[in-house]
Design a protein around this motif. Structure first.
Motif, PDB file in Angstrom:
ATOM      1  N   ALA A 104       8.683 -62.227 -57.046  1.00 44.99           N
ATOM      2  CA  ALA A 104       8.000 -60.925 -56.948  1.00 44.99           C
ATOM      3  C   ALA A 104       6.889 -60.718 -57.994  1.00 44.99           C
ATOM      4  O   ALA A 104       5.821 -60.203 -57.653  1.00 44.99           O
ATOM      5  CB  ALA A 104       9.026 -59.797 -57.022  1.00 44.99           C
ATOM      6  N   PRO A 105       7.097 -61.097 -59.266  1.00 43.22           N
ATOM      7  CA  PRO A 105       6.021 -60.841 -60.234  1.00 43.22           C
ATOM      8  C   PRO A 105       4.741 -61.621 -59.937  1.00 43.22           C
ATOM      9  O   PRO A 105       3.691 -61.313 -60.503  1.00 43.22           O
ATOM     10  CB  PRO A 105       6.645 -61.305 -61.566  1.00 43.22           C
ATOM     11  N   ASP A 106       4.817 -62.623 -59.059  1.00 41.64           N
ATOM     12  CA  ASP A 106       3.635 -63.457 -58.760  1.00 41.64           C
ATOM     13  C   ASP A 106       2.896 -63.032 -57.497  1.00 41.64           C
ATOM     14  O   ASP A 106       1.845 -63.606 -57.176  1.00 41.64           O
ATOM     15  CB  ASP A 106       4.070 -64.926 -58.568  1.00 41.64           C
ATOM     16  N   HIS A 107       3.435 -62.065 -56.756  1.00 42.44           N
ATOM     17  CA  HIS A 107       2.855 -61.796 -55.429  1.00 42.44           C
ATOM     18  C   HIS A 107       1.385 -61.395 -55.474  1.00 42.44           C
ATOM     19  O   HIS A 107       0.576 -61.896 -54.705  1.00 42.44           O
ATOM     20  CB  HIS A 107       3.664 -60.717 -54.698  1.00 42.44           C
ATOM     21  N   VAL A 108       1.053 -60.457 -56.353  1.00 43.40           N
ATOM     22  CA  VAL A 108      -0.335 -59.972 -56.381  1.00 43.40           C
ATOM     23  C   VAL A 108      -1.269 -61.122 -56.750  1.00 43.40           C
ATOM     24  O   VAL A 108      -2.263 -61.386 -56.067  1.00 43.40           O
ATOM     25  CB  VAL A 108      -0.496 -58.789 -57.356  1.00 43.40           C
TER      26      VAL A 108
ATOM     27  N   THR B  40      16.145 -65.294 -64.415  1.00 37.38           N
ATOM     28  CA  THR B  40      15.051 -65.321 -63.447  1.00 37.38           C
ATOM     29  C   THR B  40      14.381 -63.950 -63.424  1.00 37.38           C
ATOM     30  O   THR B  40      14.840 -63.008 -64.082  1.00 37.38           O
ATOM     31  CB  THR B  40      15.552 -65.628 -62.025  1.00 37.38           C
ATOM     32  N   TRP B  41      13.343 -63.819 -62.628  1.00 37.46           N
ATOM     33  CA  TRP B  41      12.617 -62.544 -62.528  1.00 37.46           C
ATOM     34  C   TRP B  41      13.504 -61.430 -62.000  1.00 37.46           C
ATOM     35  O   TRP B  41      13.202 -60.256 -62.180  1.00 37.46           O
ATOM     36  CB  TRP B  41      11.370 -62.694 -61.646  1.00 37.46           C
ATOM     37  N   ARG B  42      14.631 -61.776 -61.365  1.00 29.28           N
ATOM     38  CA  ARG B  42      15.502 -60.729 -60.823  1.00 29.28           C
ATOM     39  C   ARG B  42      16.340 -60.049 -61.903  1.00 29.28           C
ATOM     40  O   ARG B  42      16.839 -58.949 -61.694  1.00 29.28           O
ATOM     41  CB  ARG B  42      16.459 -61.326 -59.791  1.00 29.28           C
ATOM     42  N   PHE B  43      16.513 -60.720 -63.045  1.00 29.97           N
ATOM     43  CA  PHE B  43      17.402 -60.173 -64.063  1.00 29.97           C
ATOM     44  C   PHE B  43      16.819 -58.892 -64.650  1.00 29.97           C
ATOM     45  O   PHE B  43      15.745 -58.900 -65.256  1.00 29.97           O
ATOM     46  CB  PHE B  43      17.646 -61.196 -65.176  1.00 29.97           C
TER      47      PHE B  43
ATOM     48  N   ASN C 170      16.015 -57.028 -70.869  1.00 27.38           N
ATOM     49  CA  ASN C 170      15.292 -57.617 -69.727  1.00 27.38           C
ATOM     50  C   ASN C 170      13.791 -57.421 -69.900  1.00 27.38           C
ATOM     51  O   ASN C 170      13.357 -56.532 -70.645  1.00 27.38           O
ATOM     52  CB  ASN C 170      15.807 -57.034 -68.398  1.00 27.38           C
ATOM     53  N   ILE C 171      13.023 -58.209 -69.196  1.00 27.83           N
ATOM     54  CA  ILE C 171      11.568 -58.204 -69.421  1.00 27.83           C
ATOM     55  C   ILE C 171      10.918 -56.910 -68.952  1.00 27.83           C
ATOM     56  O   ILE C 171       9.754 -56.662 -69.240  1.00 27.83           O
ATOM     57  CB  ILE C 171      10.876 -59.399 -68.727  1.00 27.83           C
ATOM     58  N   TYR C 172      11.667 -56.098 -68.187  1.00 30.19           N
ATOM     59  CA  TYR C 172      11.088 -54.867 -67.642  1.00 30.19           C
ATOM     60  C   TYR C 172      11.373 -53.657 -68.532  1.00 30.19           C
ATOM     61  O   TYR C 172      10.880 -52.567 -68.254  1.00 30.19           O
ATOM     62  CB  TYR C 172      11.656 -54.600 -66.242  1.00 30.19           C
ATOM     63  N   GLY C 173      12.215 -53.838 -69.559  1.00 28.81           N
ATOM     64  CA  GLY C 173      12.633 -52.701 -70.369  1.00 28.81           C
ATOM     65  C   GLY C 173      13.351 -51.671 -69.516  1.00 28.81           C
ATOM     66  O   GLY C 173      13.240 -50.461 -69.729  1.00 28.81           O
TER      67      GLY C 173
END
Ligand SMILES: NC(=O)c1ccc[n+]([C@@H]2O[C@H](COP(=O)([O-])OP(=O)(O)OC[C@H]3O[C@@H](n4cnc5c(N)ncnc54)[C@H](O)[C@@H]3O)[C@@H](O)[C@H]2O)c1
Length: 396
Positions: A106-110, A208-211, A252-255
């Motif tokens: 997901a973080p790579d879609h754009v 992973t990006w889901r975490f 997590n990377i999203y805070g």
């Protein structure tokens, strides 16, 4: 909105005969023979290996790519395509390719969709379209500047009860569609050992990006049941969340502190949409309920709740229509997510061949995606009501 759809008379035959009816097998219009073929390159060999490109008579899988060897092999095996590329970035340089299926994280879609459109390719992107409002705007601007076709592969859109809801709405059968509930449950983030959350050991075993992904940054399986049915936009939101499990989760990377979120939206028509996205509640799958003042439709559920179409005037319908005849014969089998994958595949290819916008085009995609991004902000602010920015073109 469905381009692959029964004609109006056939559909009215289904829902018009509601009184005392069960839905009979119908003589659907078969898909027409395609003119030409789209050469597609597929990137992302996990979820991206579950589609039907190779079985669509209008499509040829020209190349496949994944950064990981076993995932690349999944693509080679699934699509019977031996031409491989070391990365999506390398694949989009190939002038023989017309379209790219972006099934990366997901973080790579754009970034990936923009690069592909800039390289002159049409794109179909896995959900969500973007994780930021800036990403939504960039997708729209790039699509408009390049003229590429953009489609988001929202599986809820082609779940069969959702196809029915869309047609009922188009025919006015709901009366006023006052209230819709769209829900997505995927208990996963709680477990550090979940394959989805952590990379395999050989890749370092890190998250992973889901975490820790904020639930509302993954809203489209729920919002697709509203936007993908009525075409309404979500214009204001208040959202709350429950707190994640432990300190480890918070790192997590999203805070992001939330493992579950519930959002209440106002629609452009002044109606209500309740949106659930939950990673830590014991329930599975995607489902919706549509409440009109003349008719309601209840999707079947993991809980055992059956499908039911309930008209105010009586004549409940408890059997879903058969939508298989809307896709070419070789594609008529279920590869997951409510048998939506063949429909998504066929719609994207048909839209390119017919030179029209696909059903879940860039405006529909960001109308499903952006409201969740604002909902997460609302939850971080304790449920504050926030306006949702709109990305549709100004009316001519
Ligand atoms: N129902 C649904 O619509 C549904 C279901 C599952 C996943 N998804 C979406 O599909 C996407 C893929 O999901 P997943 O579970 O397979 O994710 P994933 O992270 O497990 O896999 C992504 C793959 O993309 C590959 N990749 C990354 N960058 C690349 C590049 N530059 N070139 C080539 N390959 C590259 C990675 O190596 C990886 O194998 C996600 O965005 C997810 O949100 C949607």
């Amino acid at each position: 909105m469905d381009s692959i759809k029964p004609n109006r008379r056939e559909f009215l035959g289904i829902v018009g005969g509601l009184a005392g009816a069960t839905i009979a097998a119908r003589a659907w219009a078969a898909p027409t023979e395609p003119v030409g073929r789209v050469r597609i390159g597929v990137a992302g060999g996990s979820f991206g290996a579950g589609f039907h490109w190779h079985e669509d008579p209008g499509c040829e899988v020209y190349g496949v790519s994944d950064l990981l060897e076993d995932r690349l092999q999944n693509l080679v095996n699934r699509y019977g395509c031996e031409r491989t590329y070391p990365s999506l970035e390398a694949m989009i340089d190939d002038e023989n390719i017309d379209a790219i299926a972006v099934f990366t994280g997901a973080p790579d879609h754009v970034r990936h969709c923009v690069a592909a459109m800039e390289a002159g390719k049409h794109v179909i992107s896995a959900v969500p379209a973007a994780l930021t409002l800036e990403g939504c705007a960039e997708l729209v601007a790039t699509k408009e500047r390049t003229g590429a076709k953009y489609m988001m592969a929202e599986t809820s859109y082609y779940r069969w009860p959702c196809i029915t809801a869309r047609r009922l709405f188009a025919d006015g059968a709901f009366g006023v569609l006052k209230y819709v509930e769209g829900e997505y449950y995927h208990p996963m983030i709680g477990s550090d050992s979940s394959d989805l959350m952590r990379m395999p050991k050989r890749e370092g075993g890190g998250p992973t990006w889901r975490f820790g992904l904020p639930p509302m940054l993954y809203p489209t399986h729920s919002s697709g049941f509203l936007v993908g049915v009525s075409g309404e936009r979500l214009i204001e939101v208040s959202c709350i969340g429950t707190l994640g499990w432990d300190v480890g989760f918070l790192d997590n990377i999203y805070g992001n502190p939330f493992d579950n979120s519930v959002a209440l939206f106002t629609t452009t028509s002044g109606n209500i949409f309740r949106c659930n996205v939950m990673w830590n509640a014991w329930h599975h799958g995607e489902r919706a309920q549509w409440f009109g003042d003349k008719l309601s439709l209840f999707m079947d559920s993991w809980s055992g709740q059956p499908y039911a179409l309930k008209p105010r005037d009586g004549g409940d319908v408890l059997v879903q229509p058969d939508y298989w005849p809307l896709v070419p014969e070789a594609m008529r089998y279920d590869t997951g997510h409510g048998a939506s994958h063949p429909f998504l595949s066929h719609e994207f290819i048909t839209a390119i061949l017919e030179d029209r916008e696909p059903a879940v085009n860039v405006y529909e995609a960001v109308a499903m995606t952006a409201p969740g991004i604002v909902a997460q902000e609302s939850a971080l602010r304790g449920g504050e009501h926030l306006p949702v920015p709109q990305f549709d073109p100004a009316p001519a």
